[in-house]
Design an enzyme around this catalytic site. Sequence first.
Site, PDB file in Angstrom:
ATOM      1  N   LYS A  55       0.914  -1.300  -0.061  1.00 37.00           N
ATOM      2  CA  LYS A  55       0.067  -0.045  -0.216  1.00 37.00           C
ATOM      3  C   LYS A  55       0.751   1.230  -0.100  1.00 37.00           C
ATOM      4  O   LYS A  55       0.588   2.152  -0.860  1.00 37.00           O
ATOM      5  CB  LYS A  55      -0.952  -0.101   1.194  1.00 37.00           C
ATOM      6  CG  LYS A  55      -2.141  -1.025   1.150  1.00 37.00           C
ATOM      7  CD  LYS A  55      -2.968  -1.319   2.273  1.00 37.00           C
ATOM      8  CE  LYS A  55      -3.825  -2.242   1.886  1.00 37.00           C
ATOM      9  NZ  LYS A  55      -4.807  -2.661   3.560  1.00 37.00           N
ATOM     10  N   GLN A  99      -5.024  -1.235   9.322  1.00 41.79           N
ATOM     11  CA  GLN A  99      -4.952  -2.570   8.751  1.00 41.79           C
ATOM     12  C   GLN A  99      -5.720  -3.574   9.779  1.00 41.79           C
ATOM     13  O   GLN A  99      -5.342  -3.591  10.800  1.00 41.79           O
ATOM     14  CB  GLN A  99      -3.602  -3.162   8.480  1.00 41.79           C
ATOM     15  CG  GLN A  99      -3.352  -4.246   7.801  1.00 41.79           C
ATOM     16  CD  GLN A  99      -3.885  -4.393   6.272  1.00 41.79           C
ATOM     17  OE1 GLN A  99      -3.849  -3.419   5.740  1.00 41.79           O
ATOM     18  NE2 GLN A  99      -4.285  -5.490   5.858  1.00 41.79           N
ATOM     19  N   ASP A 122     -11.248   3.033   3.816  1.00 43.15           N
ATOM     20  CA  ASP A 122     -11.662   1.607   3.631  1.00 43.15           C
ATOM     21  C   ASP A 122     -13.222   1.621   3.573  1.00 43.15           C
ATOM     22  O   ASP A 122     -13.737   0.633   3.308  1.00 43.15           O
ATOM     23  CB  ASP A 122     -11.179   1.025   4.986  1.00 43.15           C
ATOM     24  CG  ASP A 122      -9.857  -0.046   4.879  1.00 43.15           C
ATOM     25  OD1 ASP A 122      -9.694  -0.635   3.801  1.00 43.15           O
ATOM     26  OD2 ASP A 122      -9.346  -0.219   5.800  1.00 43.15           O
TER      27      ASP A 122
HETATM   28  N1  GUN Z   1      -7.339  -6.677   6.030  1.00 46.68           N
HETATM   29  C1  GUN Z   1      -7.841  -7.435   4.979  1.00 46.68           C
HETATM   30  N2  GUN Z   1      -8.277  -6.776   4.065  1.00 46.68           N
HETATM   31  C2  GUN Z   1      -8.596  -5.601   4.601  1.00 46.68           C
HETATM   32  C3  GUN Z   1      -8.784  -4.140   3.964  1.00 46.68           C
HETATM   33  O1  GUN Z   1      -9.596  -4.057   2.996  1.00 46.68           O
HETATM   34  N3  GUN Z   1      -8.769  -3.303   4.882  1.00 46.68           N
HETATM   35  C4  GUN Z   1      -7.822  -3.237   6.090  1.00 46.68           C
HETATM   36  N4  GUN Z   1      -7.762  -2.052   6.731  1.00 46.68           N
HETATM   37  N5  GUN Z   1      -7.514  -4.321   6.495  1.00 46.68           N
HETATM   38  C5  GUN Z   1      -7.706  -5.272   5.640  1.00 46.68           C
END
Ligand code: GUN
Length: 295
Positions: A55, A99, A122
Amino acid sequence: MTTAKIIDGKAVAAQIRDEIAQQIAALRRDRPVPPGLAVILVGDDPASQVYVRSKERQAQEAGFKSVAYRRPADISEEQLITLIEGLNEDPGIDGILVQLPLPPHIDEAVVINAISPDKDVDGFHPINVGRLMTGEPSLLPCTPLGCLTLLKRTLGDLSGLDAVVVGRSNIVGKPMAALLLRENCTVTVAHSRTRDLPAVCRRADILVAAVGKPGFVQADWIKPGATVIDVGINRVPGADGKSRLVGDVDFGPASAVAGAITPVPGGVGPMTIAMLLRNTLSAYCRNNRLACPLA
Ligand code: GUN
């Protein structure tokens, strides 16, 4: 024998990242401050570390300011909330992502609620979940949005199609169902208590598998010609002793029945980060009252 069109999410994601990079370059001609993304990683889960690094790197490559906050697994919920509140107030930060999963002593719902809905890239905050359900403009969850983007590029108009989503998580299954409903699909959400899951799946023109079980969806659950979107990312032992990634769909046999199918890796996975960048750019535009260049 493969008959299905293989949906190349890696290529689509690269194209979207390029478009975003161009849009940021154009916006920066009159604005000194780039859009900013803050990613918070708690603990040292290896998969989460890989995702967060990707990311950060992809955001930087597209022209964002990207800041990762790595915190130890024993951080208190209060300390984490204090960090988020600081970022909510920071004018250089447009998007905040925590995350998941978080360590068990931290309540994920409390943390998600602490993120400003305008920076919730998100799309997990209840305000944004509500806006998705009512059809108001909002930040949308990245993985379902990536799936929808691939579906529209593959099928065009989705109106009237039968869609079956297998899995009912807050991150994928539920928002995926809401997005497909918004596209005028007839939507069924199937899950672990569904009776005769194979028969339910066989009704689908669009089958989305998001259960986290390697190779779970079988070829004879798929209607011939259906479009299959595989959200699963499962690490399994490979023949050579190394691990390999597989999806939730038994890909080889399924690709002989489906009309189009996403591979794992290279399908939905790369789209998730592309949609995160898209959401961060759209939050930047909204928070700075700029016309958003995104369609
Ligand atoms: N963990 C697995 N997928 C995601 C996601 O799309 N966003 C976040 N913040 N954590 C995750």
